[in-house]
Write an enzyme that holds these catalytic residues in place. Structure first.
Site, PDB file in Angstrom:
ATOM      1  N   ARG A 120      42.612  49.943 -31.786  1.00 40.84           N
ATOM      2  CA  ARG A 120      42.681  49.633 -30.355  1.00 40.84           C
ATOM      3  C   ARG A 120      41.344  49.174 -29.781  1.00 40.84           C
ATOM      4  O   ARG A 120      41.124  49.234 -28.573  1.00 40.84           O
ATOM      5  CB  ARG A 120      43.231  50.824 -29.561  1.00 40.84           C
ATOM      6  CG  ARG A 120      44.646  51.229 -29.946  1.00 40.84           C
ATOM      7  CD  ARG A 120      45.181  52.314 -29.029  1.00 40.84           C
ATOM      8  NE  ARG A 120      46.558  52.649 -29.344  1.00 40.84           N
ATOM      9  CZ  ARG A 120      46.923  53.595 -30.217  1.00 40.84           C
ATOM     10  NH1 ARG A 120      45.991  54.290 -30.852  1.00 40.84           N
ATOM     11  NH2 ARG A 120      48.198  53.833 -30.433  1.00 40.84           N
ATOM     12  N   LYS A 142      37.386  34.849 -25.374  1.00 39.35           N
ATOM     13  CA  LYS A 142      38.720  34.370 -25.745  1.00 39.35           C
ATOM     14  C   LYS A 142      38.866  34.495 -27.256  1.00 39.35           C
ATOM     15  O   LYS A 142      38.083  33.910 -28.010  1.00 39.35           O
ATOM     16  CB  LYS A 142      38.904  32.911 -25.338  1.00 39.35           C
ATOM     17  CG  LYS A 142      39.381  32.696 -23.931  1.00 39.35           C
ATOM     18  CD  LYS A 142      39.744  31.224 -23.754  1.00 39.35           C
ATOM     19  CE  LYS A 142      40.357  30.943 -22.408  1.00 39.35           C
ATOM     20  NZ  LYS A 142      40.728  29.522 -22.266  1.00 39.35           N
ATOM     21  N   GLU A 184      32.635  19.379 -26.833  1.00 40.24           N
ATOM     22  CA  GLU A 184      32.559  20.508 -25.902  1.00 40.24           C
ATOM     23  C   GLU A 184      31.290  20.433 -25.056  1.00 40.24           C
ATOM     24  O   GLU A 184      31.284  20.835 -23.893  1.00 40.24           O
ATOM     25  CB  GLU A 184      32.630  21.826 -26.663  1.00 40.24           C
ATOM     26  CG  GLU A 184      33.921  22.058 -27.434  1.00 40.24           C
ATOM     27  CD  GLU A 184      35.116  22.400 -26.552  1.00 40.24           C
ATOM     28  OE1 GLU A 184      34.968  22.428 -25.307  1.00 40.24           O
ATOM     29  OE2 GLU A 184      36.203  22.632 -27.100  1.00 40.24           O
ATOM     30  N   LYS A 226      28.827  28.100 -19.272  1.00 42.34           N
ATOM     31  CA  LYS A 226      29.969  28.917 -19.706  1.00 42.34           C
ATOM     32  C   LYS A 226      29.866  30.320 -19.130  1.00 42.34           C
ATOM     33  O   LYS A 226      30.863  30.882 -18.626  1.00 42.34           O
ATOM     34  CB  LYS A 226      30.014  28.955 -21.242  1.00 42.34           C
ATOM     35  CG  LYS A 226      31.194  29.736 -21.845  1.00 42.34           C
ATOM     36  CD  LYS A 226      32.496  28.992 -21.708  1.00 42.34           C
ATOM     37  CE  LYS A 226      33.669  29.699 -22.386  1.00 42.34           C
ATOM     38  NZ  LYS A 226      33.693  29.519 -23.845  1.00 42.34           N
ATOM     39  N   GLU A 236      40.703  33.669 -16.752  1.00 41.98           N
ATOM     40  CA  GLU A 236      41.262  32.340 -16.498  1.00 41.98           C
ATOM     41  C   GLU A 236      42.377  32.333 -15.460  1.00 41.98           C
ATOM     42  O   GLU A 236      43.460  31.771 -15.669  1.00 41.98           O
ATOM     43  CB  GLU A 236      41.756  31.702 -17.802  1.00 41.98           C
ATOM     44  CG  GLU A 236      41.856  30.192 -17.726  1.00 41.98           C
ATOM     45  CD  GLU A 236      42.131  29.539 -19.070  1.00 41.98           C
ATOM     46  OE1 GLU A 236      43.164  28.879 -19.189  1.00 41.98           O
ATOM     47  OE2 GLU A 236      41.293  29.701 -19.994  1.00 41.98           O
ATOM     48  N   ARG A 240      37.928  29.127 -14.485  1.00 40.35           N
ATOM     49  CA  ARG A 240      37.760  29.045 -15.941  1.00 40.35           C
ATOM     50  C   ARG A 240      38.705  28.028 -16.580  1.00 40.35           C
ATOM     51  O   ARG A 240      38.417  27.485 -17.650  1.00 40.35           O
ATOM     52  CB  ARG A 240      37.948  30.425 -16.580  1.00 40.35           C
ATOM     53  CG  ARG A 240      37.650  30.427 -18.079  1.00 40.35           C
ATOM     54  CD  ARG A 240      37.523  31.800 -18.679  1.00 40.35           C
ATOM     55  NE  ARG A 240      37.219  31.706 -20.094  1.00 40.35           N
ATOM     56  CZ  ARG A 240      36.908  32.730 -20.878  1.00 40.35           C
ATOM     57  NH1 ARG A 240      36.851  33.954 -20.374  1.00 40.35           N
ATOM     58  NH2 ARG A 240      36.643  32.543 -22.158  1.00 40.35           N
ATOM     59  N   ASN A 244      39.145  23.804 -19.910  1.00 43.27           N
ATOM     60  CA  ASN A 244      40.167  23.219 -20.782  1.00 43.27           C
ATOM     61  C   ASN A 244      40.305  21.707 -20.610  1.00 43.27           C
ATOM     62  O   ASN A 244      41.302  21.129 -21.052  1.00 43.27           O
ATOM     63  CB  ASN A 244      41.519  23.888 -20.511  1.00 43.27           C
ATOM     64  CG  ASN A 244      41.547  25.319 -20.982  1.00 43.27           C
ATOM     65  OD1 ASN A 244      41.264  25.606 -22.142  1.00 43.27           O
ATOM     66  ND2 ASN A 244      41.862  26.234 -20.075  1.00 43.27           N
ATOM     67  N   HIS A 247      41.892  19.600 -23.335  1.00 44.42           N
ATOM     68  CA  HIS A 247      42.542  20.485 -24.293  1.00 44.42           C
ATOM     69  C   HIS A 247      44.066  20.386 -24.267  1.00 44.42           C
ATOM     70  O   HIS A 247      44.708  20.605 -25.292  1.00 44.42           O
ATOM     71  CB  HIS A 247      42.100  21.929 -24.052  1.00 44.42           C
ATOM     72  CG  HIS A 247      40.692  22.213 -24.475  1.00 44.42           C
ATOM     73  ND1 HIS A 247      39.609  21.541 -23.937  1.00 44.42           N
ATOM     74  CD2 HIS A 247      40.181  23.077 -25.376  1.00 44.42           C
ATOM     75  CE1 HIS A 247      38.493  22.006 -24.496  1.00 44.42           C
ATOM     76  NE2 HIS A 247      38.820  22.930 -25.365  1.00 44.42           N
ATOM     77  N   HIS A 251      45.261  19.826 -27.799  1.00 45.58           N
ATOM     78  CA  HIS A 251      46.076  20.801 -28.526  1.00 45.58           C
ATOM     79  C   HIS A 251      47.380  20.177 -29.011  1.00 45.58           C
ATOM     80  O   HIS A 251      47.880  20.531 -30.086  1.00 45.58           O
ATOM     81  CB  HIS A 251      46.364  22.003 -27.633  1.00 45.58           C
ATOM     82  CG  HIS A 251      45.194  22.905 -27.429  1.00 45.58           C
ATOM     83  ND1 HIS A 251      45.208  23.953 -26.539  1.00 45.58           N
ATOM     84  CD2 HIS A 251      43.971  22.922 -28.001  1.00 45.58           C
ATOM     85  CE1 HIS A 251      44.038  24.570 -26.570  1.00 45.58           C
ATOM     86  NE2 HIS A 251      43.264  23.953 -27.439  1.00 45.58           N
ATOM     87  N   HIS A 264      39.089  20.298 -34.024  1.00 47.88           N
ATOM     88  CA  HIS A 264      39.341  20.637 -32.628  1.00 47.88           C
ATOM     89  C   HIS A 264      38.542  19.738 -31.690  1.00 47.88           C
ATOM     90  O   HIS A 264      39.078  19.199 -30.712  1.00 47.88           O
ATOM     91  CB  HIS A 264      38.982  22.102 -32.381  1.00 47.88           C
ATOM     92  CG  HIS A 264      39.120  22.528 -30.957  1.00 47.88           C
ATOM     93  ND1 HIS A 264      40.333  22.549 -30.292  1.00 47.88           N
ATOM     94  CD2 HIS A 264      38.192  22.929 -30.042  1.00 47.88           C
ATOM     95  CE1 HIS A 264      40.152  22.957 -29.049  1.00 47.88           C
ATOM     96  NE2 HIS A 264      38.867  23.189 -28.866  1.00 47.88           N
TER      97      HIS A 264
END
Length: 357
Positions: A120, A142, A184, A226, A236, A240, A244, A247, A251, A264
């Site tokens: 956990r 993330k 990026e 960032k 997000e 935030r 993206n 993206h 993606h 990527h």
């Protein structure tokens, strides 16, 4: 040593940036609270840095174990997640074990997700070795793995104890990987900092040649942006999402082409051009601004077009499963000038068809 702080109250942590950090693990000791360290790396990075890192940790009385996986985006999977968890159970790792991510974005994302779930939650540290992971994925918490139906759809928000960035590791990075990281970097200039975008243009040749002083400045600025954004919006719900940019399209490209066939950053590069073209269609940026974005992305040998085999229907099919979809509505991050961007949810299928076909 330049230090940037991600300020999240009791989850705050430092980002250290320095050349040669991997040759001196003294910096790690204040972040490793227990005596047991598990280093997660891959078959490409481990031969370069694992032995030296292990020897120095052992010299300071740390008990060190290793878990090594294959290299590449195609191994950022639930199978790899289960494999690493099983290895931790076999070792066995305890609540005071610290797991160290030594590698690029795949290792960092996988390591963070494992750390979030094992017992956990155990501590983890990021040592990113690629440009993309240094300027983006190692910062912000993330963590995720991919699924055949969508990228980064299974994961958690889980912050590291610290991030250690050695700019010297970029000297061993393949040129294609380095170029992918620049997507990026450019993103930050487009969405947040027009002066940084101008600085990138003015110094692009030296950056391409990996001049050390320029790299340190560039990476520091990216990490600061960032950190600023994550400080405002850790999970997000607002600003935030601007990170993206490119993206949603990117993606879709990765999912359709198969993870790893397009890197990527390559997919994000093409995706940012598509986002900029859509913004130009909607009257939110000028032709000159679009050309400036395309020119800088192209300079770093990144694709500015998506795969010729992908149709609008193919893109839309994947984008409807994007994690930014809310109540069945696709959302896009679009630039409004250089240095600013917005999240929009009123892009029509007709607009996308005109853009993508």
């Amino acid at each position: 040593m330049p230090t940037i702080t991600v300020d999240l109250d009791d989850r705050s942590y430092p980002i250290y940036i320095e050349t040669g950090i991997l040759k001196n693990t003294g910096f790690l000791f204040s972040e490793i609270r227990g005596q047991h360290v598990v280093i997660l790396s891959n078959v490409t990075v481990a031969p370069l840095y694992l032995e030296g890192l292990t020897q120095q940790l052992e010299a300071h009385k740390k008990n060190v174990d290793h878990i090594i996986i294959e290299d590449g985006e195609s191994f950022k999977t639930l199978d790899s997640f289960e494999f690493v968890l099983s290895k931790l159970l076999e070792i066995p790792a305890a609540r005071d074990t610290v797991i160290v991510a030594l590698g690029g974005g795949v290792i960092g994302d996988l390591c963070g997700f494992v750390a979030a779930c094992y017992l956990r939650g155990i501590d983890f540290i990021q040592i990113p070795t690629t440009l993309l992971s240094q300027v983006d994925s190692s910062v912000g918490g993330k963590t995720a793995v991919n699924h055949p139906l969508g990228k980064n759809m299974i994961g958690a928000f889980y912050q590291p104890q610290a991030v250690y960035i050695d700019t010297h590791s970029l000297t061993t990075l393949p040129e294609r990987e380095y170029a992918a990281g620049m997507a990026e970097v450019i993103k930050y200039g487009i969405i947040y900092d027009a002066e940084f975008f101008t600085w990138l243009n003015e110094n692009k040749q030296g950056i391409k040649e990996k001049k050390e002083a320029l790299l340190a400045t560039m990476i520091s600025r990216c990490c600061q942006i960032k950190a600023d954004i994550v400080n405002q919006d850790e999970k997000e719900h607002g600003v935030r999402a601007l990170l993206n940019l490119g993206h949603t399209f990117g993606h879709a490209i990765e999912a359709e082409q198969g993870y790893g066939n397009w890197l990527h950053g390559e997919a994000v590069g093409a995706g940012m051009v598509l986002a900029a073209k859509l913004s130009k269609m909607r009257g939110d940026i000028s032709l000159t601004q679009l050309q400036d974005i395309v020119s800088l992305i192209e300079f770093f040998d990144l694709p500015v077009d998506g795969p010729a085999t992908m149709t609008a229907e193919t893109y839309i099919q994947h984008m409807k499963r994007d994690k930014k979809v809310l109540s069945g509505t696709m959302r896009f991050i679009l630039p409004i000038g250089i240095g600013s961007a917005v999240v929009v949810s009123d892009v029509s299928t007709q607009e996308l068809t005109v853009l993508l076909d």
